[in-house]
Motif scaffolding. Structure first.
Motif, PDB file in Angstrom:
ATOM      1  N   LEU A   1       2.132   6.398   0.545  1.00  0.00           N
ATOM      2  CA  LEU A   1       1.715   7.504  -0.422  1.00  0.00           C
ATOM      3  C   LEU A   1       0.241   7.159  -0.927  1.00  0.00           C
ATOM      4  N   ILE A   2      -0.812   7.824  -0.665  1.00  0.00           N
ATOM      5  CA  ILE A   2      -2.058   7.551  -1.237  1.00  0.00           C
ATOM      6  C   ILE A   2      -2.323   8.544  -2.469  1.00  0.00           C
ATOM      7  N   VAL A   3      -2.588   8.134  -3.587  1.00  0.00           N
ATOM      8  CA  VAL A   3      -3.119   9.072  -4.697  1.00  0.00           C
ATOM      9  C   VAL A   3      -4.338   8.617  -4.936  1.00  0.00           C
ATOM     10  N   VAL A   4      -5.145   9.708  -4.861  1.00  0.00           N
ATOM     11  CA  VAL A   4      -6.796   9.627  -5.176  1.00  0.00           C
ATOM     12  C   VAL A   4      -7.103  10.142  -6.538  1.00  0.00           C
ATOM     13  N   GLY A   5      -7.677   9.516  -7.508  1.00  0.00           N
ATOM     14  CA  GLY A   5      -8.045  10.011  -8.794  1.00  0.00           C
ATOM     15  C   GLY A   5      -9.479   9.737  -9.126  1.00  0.00           C
ATOM     16  N   ASP A   6      -9.703  10.286 -10.381  1.00  0.00           N
ATOM     17  CA  ASP A   6     -11.057   9.867 -11.039  1.00  0.00           C
ATOM     18  C   ASP A   6     -10.993   8.549 -11.318  1.00  0.00           C
ATOM     19  N   SER A   7     -12.383   8.151 -11.516  1.00  0.00           N
ATOM     20  CA  SER A   7     -12.697   6.663 -12.012  1.00  0.00           C
ATOM     21  C   SER A   7     -11.939   6.298 -13.135  1.00  0.00           C
ATOM     22  N   ASP A   8     -11.927   7.436 -14.154  1.00  0.00           N
ATOM     23  CA  ASP A   8     -11.543   7.000 -15.558  1.00  0.00           C
ATOM     24  C   ASP A   8      -9.801   7.380 -15.463  1.00  0.00           C
ATOM     25  N   MET A   9      -9.190   7.517 -14.230  1.00  0.00           N
ATOM     26  CA  MET A   9      -7.716   7.762 -14.395  1.00  0.00           C
ATOM     27  C   MET A   9      -7.131   6.558 -15.107  1.00  0.00           C
ATOM     28  N   ASN A  10      -6.101   6.736 -16.054  1.00  0.00           N
ATOM     29  CA  ASN A  10      -5.332   5.703 -16.814  1.00  0.00           C
ATOM     30  C   ASN A  10      -4.358   4.958 -15.603  1.00  0.00           C
ATOM     31  N   LEU A  11      -4.668   3.643 -15.702  1.00  0.00           N
ATOM     32  CA  LEU A  11      -3.956   2.909 -14.316  1.00  0.00           C
ATOM     33  C   LEU A  11      -2.473   2.530 -14.926  1.00  0.00           C
ATOM     34  N   GLY A  12      -2.249   2.281 -16.266  1.00  0.00           N
ATOM     35  CA  GLY A  12      -0.985   2.242 -16.709  1.00  0.00           C
ATOM     36  C   GLY A  12      -0.307   3.452 -16.635  1.00  0.00           C
ATOM     37  N   ARG A  13      -0.937   4.457 -16.847  1.00  0.00           N
ATOM     38  CA  ARG A  13      -0.105   5.683 -16.719  1.00  0.00           C
ATOM     39  C   ARG A  13       0.366   5.945 -15.402  1.00  0.00           C
ATOM     40  N   MET A  14      -0.653   5.914 -14.410  1.00  0.00           N
ATOM     41  CA  MET A  14      -0.481   6.175 -13.097  1.00  0.00           C
ATOM     42  C   MET A  14       0.683   5.167 -12.524  1.00  0.00           C
ATOM     43  N   LYS A  15       0.746   4.034 -12.808  1.00  0.00           N
ATOM     44  CA  LYS A  15       1.833   3.015 -12.280  1.00  0.00           C
ATOM     45  C   LYS A  15       3.234   3.434 -12.957  1.00  0.00           C
ATOM     46  N   LEU A  16       3.226   3.835 -14.061  1.00  0.00           N
ATOM     47  CA  LEU A  16       4.538   4.807 -14.748  1.00  0.00           C
ATOM     48  C   LEU A  16       5.016   5.973 -13.935  1.00  0.00           C
ATOM     49  N   GLU A  17       4.075   6.708 -13.494  1.00  0.00           N
ATOM     50  CA  GLU A  17       4.377   7.896 -12.788  1.00  0.00           C
ATOM     51  C   GLU A  17       4.826   7.495 -11.450  1.00  0.00           C
ATOM     52  N   LEU A  18       4.087   6.531 -10.927  1.00  0.00           N
ATOM     53  CA  LEU A  18       4.450   5.942  -9.575  1.00  0.00           C
ATOM     54  C   LEU A  18       5.910   5.568  -9.445  1.00  0.00           C
ATOM     55  N   ARG A  19       6.549   4.811 -10.697  1.00  0.00           N
ATOM     56  CA  ARG A  19       7.691   4.413 -10.605  1.00  0.00           C
ATOM     57  C   ARG A  19       8.760   5.611 -10.512  1.00  0.00           C
ATOM     58  N   LYS A  20       8.328   6.786 -11.129  1.00  0.00           N
ATOM     59  CA  LYS A  20       9.273   8.033 -11.174  1.00  0.00           C
ATOM     60  C   LYS A  20       9.115   8.575  -9.745  1.00  0.00           C
ATOM     61  N   VAL A  21       8.058   8.687  -9.138  1.00  0.00           N
ATOM     62  CA  VAL A  21       7.979   9.528  -7.968  1.00  0.00           C
ATOM     63  C   VAL A  21       8.378   8.759  -6.739  1.00  0.00           C
ATOM     64  N   LEU A  22       8.003   7.423  -6.668  1.00  0.00           N
ATOM     65  CA  LEU A  22       8.506   6.914  -5.518  1.00  0.00           C
ATOM     66  C   LEU A  22       9.846   6.852  -5.150  1.00  0.00           C
ATOM     67  N   PRO A  23      10.735   6.739  -5.963  1.00  0.00           N
ATOM     68  CA  PRO A  23      12.214   6.759  -5.436  1.00  0.00           C
ATOM     69  C   PRO A  23      12.490   8.259  -5.165  1.00  0.00           C
ATOM     70  N   LYS A  24      11.887   9.341  -5.864  1.00  0.00           N
ATOM     71  CA  LYS A  24      11.990  10.708  -5.322  1.00  0.00           C
ATOM     72  C   LYS A  24      11.557  10.869  -3.914  1.00  0.00           C
ATOM     73  N   LEU A  25      10.519  10.428  -3.623  1.00  0.00           N
ATOM     74  CA  LEU A  25       9.786  10.395  -2.186  1.00  0.00           C
ATOM     75  C   LEU A  25      10.546   9.846  -1.342  1.00  0.00           C
ATOM     76  N   GLU A  26      11.129   8.501  -1.670  1.00  0.00           N
ATOM     77  CA  GLU A  26      11.896   7.696  -0.843  1.00  0.00           C
ATOM     78  C   GLU A  26      13.281   8.684  -0.145  1.00  0.00           C
ATOM     79  N   GLN A  27      13.777   9.298  -0.918  1.00  0.00           N
ATOM     80  CA  GLN A  27      15.090  10.388  -0.753  1.00  0.00           C
ATOM     81  C   GLN A  27      14.702  11.466   0.039  1.00  0.00           C
ATOM     82  N   MET A  28      13.510  11.929  -0.127  1.00  0.00           N
ATOM     83  CA  MET A  28      13.101  13.026   0.589  1.00  0.00           C
ATOM     84  C   MET A  28      12.543  12.697   1.943  1.00  0.00           C
ATOM     85  N   LEU A  29      11.910  11.596   2.213  1.00  0.00           N
ATOM     86  CA  LEU A  29      11.593  11.440   3.527  1.00  0.00           C
ATOM     87  C   LEU A  29      12.630  10.788   4.461  1.00  0.00           C
ATOM     88  N   PRO A  30      12.544  11.090   5.976  1.00  0.00           N
ATOM     89  CA  PRO A  30      13.524  10.525   6.854  1.00  0.00           C
ATOM     90  C   PRO A  30      13.567   9.164   6.758  1.00  0.00           C
TER      91      PRO A  30
END
Length: 110
Positions: A81-110
């Motif tokens: 998974l590649i997430v591209v964002g603005d230079s001022d994207m909040n790194l901590g918030r993004m890491k928290l969001e990835l912790r939520k998204v990655l398990p869901k994405l893992e279930q969706m992928l074969p």
């Protein structure tokens, strides 16, 4: 993938297989997804080699910071998974969001 675009500062999210082929994507601006996927394939090869040389174990995450953007790269099964964002994207918030998204994405992928 479209849910990722709702995160403040995110411009795009791309799922790429280990051979550098785009599996899924959602973007706010015109990103060359195929070019990003192709470069990612080479980048991951280098990251894996570096990890082997240092005895670091398996690759878990990369954060790339440029003057005008930030990118997160995370392995998910045999994909990335590649997430591209603005230079001022909040790194901590993004890491928290990835912790939520990655398990869901893992279930969706074969």
């Amino acid at each position: 993938m479209a849910d990722m675009l709702e995160i403040d500062g995110v411009q795009g999210a791309i799922v790429v297989d280990k051979d550098g082929l785009v599996i899924d994507s959602a973007t706010k601006k015109n990103l060359d997804k195929d070019a990003i996927a192709g470069v990612l394939h080479e980048l991951i090869s280098g990251i894996d080699l570096m990890g082997e040389q240092f005895g670091s174990g398996l690759f878990k995450e990369a954060i790339l910071e440029y003057s005008n953007s930030r990118s997160f790269i995370n392995p998910v099964k045999e994909y990335f998974l590649i997430v591209v964002g603005d230079s001022d994207m909040n790194l901590g918030r993004m890491k928290l969001e990835l912790r939520k998204v990655l398990p869901k994405l893992e279930q969706m992928l074969p």
